[in-house]
Design a protein around this motif. Sequence first.
Motif, mmCIF file in Angstrom:
data_model
loop_
_atom_site.group_PDB
_atom_site.id
_atom_site.type_symbol
_atom_site.label_atom_id
_atom_site.label_comp_id
_atom_site.label_asym_id
_atom_site.label_seq_id
_atom_site.Cartn_x
_atom_site.Cartn_y
_atom_site.Cartn_z
ATOM 1 N N PHE A 1 -6.763 -7.334 -0.896
ATOM 2 C CA PHE A 1 -5.588 -8.013 -0.378
ATOM 3 C C PHE A 1 -5.656 -9.504 -0.716
ATOM 4 O O PHE A 1 -6.701 -10.019 -1.114
ATOM 5 C CB PHE A 1 -5.466 -7.796 1.129
ATOM 6 N N SER A 2 -4.543 -10.208 -0.540
ATOM 7 C CA SER A 2 -4.458 -11.596 -0.978
ATOM 8 C C SER A 2 -5.368 -12.534 -0.194
ATOM 9 O O SER A 2 -5.646 -13.643 -0.648
ATOM 10 C CB SER A 2 -3.006 -12.082 -0.876
ATOM 11 N N ASN A 3 -5.860 -12.110 0.967
ATOM 12 C CA ASN A 3 -6.798 -12.936 1.726
ATOM 13 C C ASN A 3 -8.249 -12.644 1.364
ATOM 14 O O ASN A 3 -9.172 -13.152 2.006
ATOM 15 C CB ASN A 3 -6.581 -12.753 3.224
ATOM 16 N N GLY A 4 -8.449 -11.799 0.346
ATOM 17 C CA GLY A 4 -9.795 -11.465 -0.093
ATOM 18 C C GLY A 4 -10.367 -10.211 0.530
ATOM 19 O O GLY A 4 -11.398 -9.697 0.070
ATOM 20 N N ARG A 5 -9.730 -9.682 1.545
ATOM 21 C CA ARG A 5 -10.223 -8.467 2.204
ATOM 22 C C ARG A 5 -10.145 -7.289 1.250
ATOM 23 O O ARG A 5 -9.163 -7.134 0.510
ATOM 24 C CB ARG A 5 -9.396 -8.177 3.454
ATOM 25 N N VAL A 6 -11.180 -6.453 1.248
ATOM 26 C CA VAL A 6 -11.229 -5.268 0.402
ATOM 27 C C VAL A 6 -11.371 -4.034 1.280
ATOM 28 O O VAL A 6 -12.194 -4.005 2.209
ATOM 29 C CB VAL A 6 -12.395 -5.340 -0.609
ATOM 30 N N GLU A 7 -10.562 -3.035 1.001
ATOM 31 C CA GLU A 7 -10.666 -1.737 1.671
ATOM 32 C C GLU A 7 -10.972 -0.681 0.624
ATOM 33 O O GLU A 7 -10.318 -0.623 -0.420
ATOM 34 C CB GLU A 7 -9.369 -1.383 2.401
ATOM 35 N N HIS A 8 -11.995 0.145 0.898
ATOM 36 C CA HIS A 8 -12.406 1.192 -0.031
ATOM 37 C C HIS A 8 -11.929 2.558 0.450
ATOM 38 O O HIS A 8 -11.528 2.728 1.602
ATOM 39 C CB HIS A 8 -13.930 1.205 -0.167
ATOM 40 N N ASP A 9 -12.021 3.533 -0.439
ATOM 41 C CA ASP A 9 -11.748 4.942 -0.108
ATOM 42 C C ASP A 9 -10.366 5.133 0.522
ATOM 43 O O ASP A 9 -10.204 5.807 1.537
ATOM 44 C CB ASP A 9 -12.831 5.488 0.817
ATOM 45 N N ILE A 10 -9.380 4.523 -0.119
ATOM 46 C CA ILE A 10 -7.993 4.663 0.344
ATOM 47 C C ILE A 10 -7.485 6.051 -0.048
ATOM 48 O O ILE A 10 -7.602 6.479 -1.200
ATOM 49 C CB ILE A 10 -7.101 3.579 -0.285
ATOM 50 N N ASP A 11 -6.900 6.751 0.908
ATOM 51 C CA ASP A 11 -6.374 8.098 0.642
ATOM 52 C C ASP A 11 -4.897 8.105 0.271
ATOM 53 O O ASP A 11 -4.435 9.020 -0.422
ATOM 54 C CB ASP A 11 -6.575 8.983 1.880
ATOM 55 N N ALA A 12 -4.139 7.108 0.747
ATOM 56 C CA ALA A 12 -2.695 7.107 0.484
ATOM 57 C C ALA A 12 -2.160 5.687 0.563
ATOM 58 O O ALA A 12 -2.522 4.928 1.474
ATOM 59 C CB ALA A 12 -1.952 7.991 1.481
ATOM 60 N N VAL A 13 -1.307 5.338 -0.394
ATOM 61 C CA VAL A 13 -0.566 4.077 -0.382
ATOM 62 C C VAL A 13 0.906 4.423 -0.541
ATOM 63 O O VAL A 13 1.300 4.999 -1.563
ATOM 64 C CB VAL A 13 -1.003 3.127 -1.513
ATOM 65 N N ILE A 14 1.704 4.104 0.473
ATOM 66 C CA ILE A 14 3.137 4.402 0.436
ATOM 67 C C ILE A 14 3.900 3.093 0.284
ATOM 68 O O ILE A 14 3.855 2.234 1.168
ATOM 69 C CB ILE A 14 3.592 5.122 1.716
ATOM 70 N N PHE A 15 4.586 2.938 -0.830
ATOM 71 C CA PHE A 15 5.381 1.742 -1.073
ATOM 72 C C PHE A 15 6.774 1.924 -0.474
ATOM 73 O O PHE A 15 7.589 2.686 -1.001
ATOM 74 C CB PHE A 15 5.486 1.462 -2.575
ATOM 75 N N ALA A 16 7.026 1.245 0.646
ATOM 76 C CA ALA A 16 8.371 1.200 1.232
ATOM 77 C C ALA A 16 9.015 -0.104 0.772
ATOM 78 O O ALA A 16 9.372 -0.970 1.574
ATOM 79 C CB ALA A 16 8.292 1.286 2.745
ATOM 80 N N THR A 17 9.148 -0.227 -0.533
ATOM 81 C CA THR A 17 9.536 -1.488 -1.168
ATOM 82 C C THR A 17 10.951 -1.457 -1.733
ATOM 83 O O THR A 17 11.329 -2.329 -2.506
ATOM 84 C CB THR A 17 8.529 -1.835 -2.285
ATOM 85 N N GLY A 18 11.715 -0.454 -1.374
ATOM 86 C CA GLY A 18 13.120 -0.467 -1.727
ATOM 87 C C GLY A 18 13.446 0.138 -3.079
ATOM 88 O O GLY A 18 12.624 0.860 -3.681
ATOM 89 N N TYR A 19 14.644 -0.194 -3.551
ATOM 90 C CA TYR A 19 15.233 0.468 -4.710
ATOM 91 C C TYR A 19 15.886 -0.557 -5.633
ATOM 92 O O TYR A 19 16.134 -1.697 -5.260
ATOM 93 C CB TYR A 19 16.295 1.471 -4.250
ATOM 94 N N LEU A 20 16.168 -0.105 -6.837
ATOM 95 C CA LEU A 20 16.871 -0.912 -7.824
ATOM 96 C C LEU A 20 18.281 -0.357 -8.024
ATOM 97 O O LEU A 20 18.499 0.860 -7.941
ATOM 98 C CB LEU A 20 16.119 -0.883 -9.164
ATOM 99 N N TYR A 21 19.231 -1.245 -8.281
ATOM 100 C CA TYR A 21 20.566 -0.794 -8.682
ATOM 101 C C TYR A 21 20.486 -0.252 -10.104
ATOM 102 O O TYR A 21 19.955 -0.913 -11.002
ATOM 103 C CB TYR A 21 21.557 -1.954 -8.639
ATOM 104 N N ALA A 22 20.974 0.962 -10.300
ATOM 105 C CA ALA A 22 20.892 1.599 -11.619
ATOM 106 C C ALA A 22 22.111 2.488 -11.824
ATOM 107 O O ALA A 22 22.437 3.312 -10.959
ATOM 108 C CB ALA A 22 19.612 2.416 -11.744
ATOM 109 N N TYR A 23 22.753 2.334 -12.981
ATOM 110 C CA TYR A 23 23.949 3.104 -13.318
ATOM 111 C C TYR A 23 23.856 3.538 -14.772
ATOM 112 O O TYR A 23 24.513 2.956 -15.647
ATOM 113 C CB TYR A 23 25.217 2.271 -13.065
#
Length: 424
Positions: free
Chosen positions: A243-265
């Motif tokens: 993470f940006s504060n230097g913290r490290v987490e190991h053995d992550i099982d899942a990362v869910i990006f709730a970061t939205g969508y793009l306009y696409a046509y």
Amino acid sequence: YEQQPEVGGVWYYSPSPPQTLPVPQVKPDCPPDPPLPQNPPVFPSPMYELLHTNIPRGLMRFSDLPIPEPTPIYPRREHIQEYLVEYSKEVRHLIQFSSQVVDVRLRRDEGDGKERWDVEVLSLRTSEKRTTTYDAVVVASGHYATIYIPNVPGITDFHAAHPGVITHSKHYRNPTPFTGKKVVVVGNAASGLDIASQINTVCRKPVLLSVQHPTPEPSLQWCGAEEVPVIEEFLPSERGIRFSNGRVEHDIDAVIFATGYLYAYPFLSSLTNPPIVTDGRRVCGLYQHIFRIDQPTLAFIGLPIKVVPFPVAESQAALVARTWANLLPLPSVEVMRKWEEDEEKARQEGKFHVWGEGEDSRYINEVWEAIERSGTPGKKPPRWSPEQVWQRTVYGKAKLAFELGGRTATSLEELGFVYPGEGE
């Protein structure tokens, strides 16, 4: 034309999530999600199993059909889907279902010199294509289809080494797959907080909530997450995250990006001057978030974000109908371009269609007043009462109370939110 076999848009729930997952995904020109392998074809939506609206029943509705009581004050997803099916009854005979628009192209008619639109449609039932010409086109396909996953350092190698660990909120359906797992949710908007709260009931506690901006303390307590800063780097060899504060987490099982969508046509790719979209953050060349300035017979409904969508769309539709009936003329091209330039300066970069607090309330009533003054015939747009405007100011706090109270309340009064009345 509707590519699904039923109305509902994002509310048309598919138990199975999308079968494709581009990681990262930062451009709008990626191929759209294919339909699920069933007959008739169904396109997976972002809707998840245990979703309630974050808008109270009295605001969520269209003006001419209330949402039936005694549904919860924040209705479940299936209530809204049933409501939309009911609302569609008068126009269902006009809808061609399982019909995917693959190309919309402008052409000038050699006979009368007018510009018209050739619309190419693929039947998902017969695999036949046909093209029909129209005088005008409304694009109401929403903006919750093309996911956005940022290009964080190391994300590509991480995804290749650990497929299935990284997902997007569009792929989330229920918390069960995360039982006992170490989970990171990225993003603290409504869906990120809701998903984090559900997953935290079953995962290895606490779920980690990675955010750019701090989460309000009551919301953070409700979802039970531990807030962490943005992800600075993925560490494939350790199945880890820095993470940006230097913290490290190991053995992550899942990362869910709730970061939205793009306009696409993708069906509007022939329009290049200006292009409909560039980086996917907005639709370009529009007046009032609706009319294409250079070809005002192309209109978009429902682009604004952080609004109450149904009444805003109903207001926009009232304007489009009267404009195309030559009852409400548009200003000159120069005036419309000046409006877009001013709007670009006024709104934050990347947030052209993101409306501020209370902006939808003002818009809804301003459109109603403008149409009343015009004296034009046709279906009236919604007008919000002072009580509805007040509900718009409290519904976020009330939704938190609804969640904490077990998702059963059927009125704002039950949650402790009583309209004070005009002038009080």
